[in-house]
Design a protein around this motif. Sequence first.
Motif, PDB file in Angstrom:
ATOM      1  N   MET A   1      31.717  39.313  32.879  1.00 36.85           N
ATOM      2  CA  MET A   1      32.876  38.526  33.234  1.00 36.85           C
ATOM      3  C   MET A   1      33.418  37.856  31.966  1.00 36.85           C
ATOM      4  O   MET A   1      32.694  37.181  31.255  1.00 36.85           O
TER       5      MET A   1
ATOM      6  N   ASP B   1      43.949  35.743  41.536  1.00 38.97           N
ATOM      7  CA  ASP B   1      43.862  37.110  41.024  1.00 38.97           C
ATOM      8  C   ASP B   1      42.736  37.156  39.986  1.00 38.97           C
ATOM      9  O   ASP B   1      42.408  36.142  39.365  1.00 38.97           O
ATOM     10  N   THR B   2      42.149  38.320  39.785  1.00 43.42           N
ATOM     11  CA  THR B   2      41.131  38.450  38.742  1.00 43.42           C
ATOM     12  C   THR B   2      41.764  38.530  37.359  1.00 43.42           C
ATOM     13  O   THR B   2      41.090  38.314  36.364  1.00 43.42           O
ATOM     14  N   LEU B   3      43.063  38.839  37.288  1.00 43.21           N
ATOM     15  CA  LEU B   3      43.785  38.821  36.024  1.00 43.21           C
ATOM     16  C   LEU B   3      44.256  37.391  35.795  1.00 43.21           C
ATOM     17  O   LEU B   3      45.006  36.835  36.601  1.00 43.21           O
ATOM     18  N   GLN B   4      43.770  36.789  34.735  1.00 43.39           N
ATOM     19  CA  GLN B   4      44.061  35.393  34.437  1.00 43.39           C
ATOM     20  C   GLN B   4      44.750  35.256  33.086  1.00 43.39           C
ATOM     21  O   GLN B   4      44.688  36.162  32.254  1.00 43.39           O
TER      22      GLN B   4
ATOM     23  N   TRP C   1      45.946  37.292  28.229  1.00 42.87           N
ATOM     24  CA  TRP C   1      45.568  37.739  29.572  1.00 42.87           C
ATOM     25  C   TRP C   1      44.172  38.331  29.501  1.00 42.87           C
ATOM     26  O   TRP C   1      43.829  39.009  28.533  1.00 42.87           O
ATOM     27  N   TYR C   2      43.370  38.097  30.526  1.00 44.62           N
ATOM     28  CA  TYR C   2      42.001  38.603  30.554  1.00 44.62           C
ATOM     29  C   TYR C   2      41.561  38.788  32.003  1.00 44.62           C
ATOM     30  O   TYR C   2      42.109  38.179  32.913  1.00 44.62           O
ATOM     31  N   GLN C   3      40.586  39.672  32.201  1.00 42.82           N
ATOM     32  CA  GLN C   3      40.022  39.912  33.527  1.00 42.82           C
ATOM     33  C   GLN C   3      38.876  38.936  33.759  1.00 42.82           C
ATOM     34  O   GLN C   3      37.941  38.875  32.963  1.00 42.82           O
ATOM     35  N   GLU C   4      38.944  38.205  34.828  1.00 43.82           N
ATOM     36  CA  GLU C   4      37.867  37.259  35.143  1.00 43.82           C
ATOM     37  C   GLU C   4      36.778  37.934  35.933  1.00 43.82           C
ATOM     38  O   GLU C   4      36.977  38.824  36.693  1.00 43.82           O
TER      39      GLU C   4
END
Length: 117
Positions: free
Chosen positions: A1, A51-54, A114-117
Amino acid sequence: MASAESVTYGALKALAGGRVYPDVAPASPVKPYIVYQSVGGTDETTFDGADTLQNSRMQVSVWSISRSEAASIIKQVRAALTAEPVQGVPIGAPVSVYEDDTKLYGSQQDFSIWYQE
């Protein structure tokens, strides 16, 4: 993560002799050094939930004993954060600062990351 901080550190860790710190530098750090801090961003929460994109607005500050070195390193920061895999977007141009108490020259710039959480 992933987190905005881990993405930022991963991109910057080789700069400024590896002296890259979250939030604040330790007491009496070797110069030059970099400090990064999340200062907001875009919230992607909808009626469906988060969203998982943060997104994070990451402020990066370079501190040095000379204006030219601070300016050179902030260019390296920009190159590192706008390249793959981060692909950050600069928010404005670098801002030059001088800290009278420490006699250090600084250069600061914000990036949208932007990053995936």
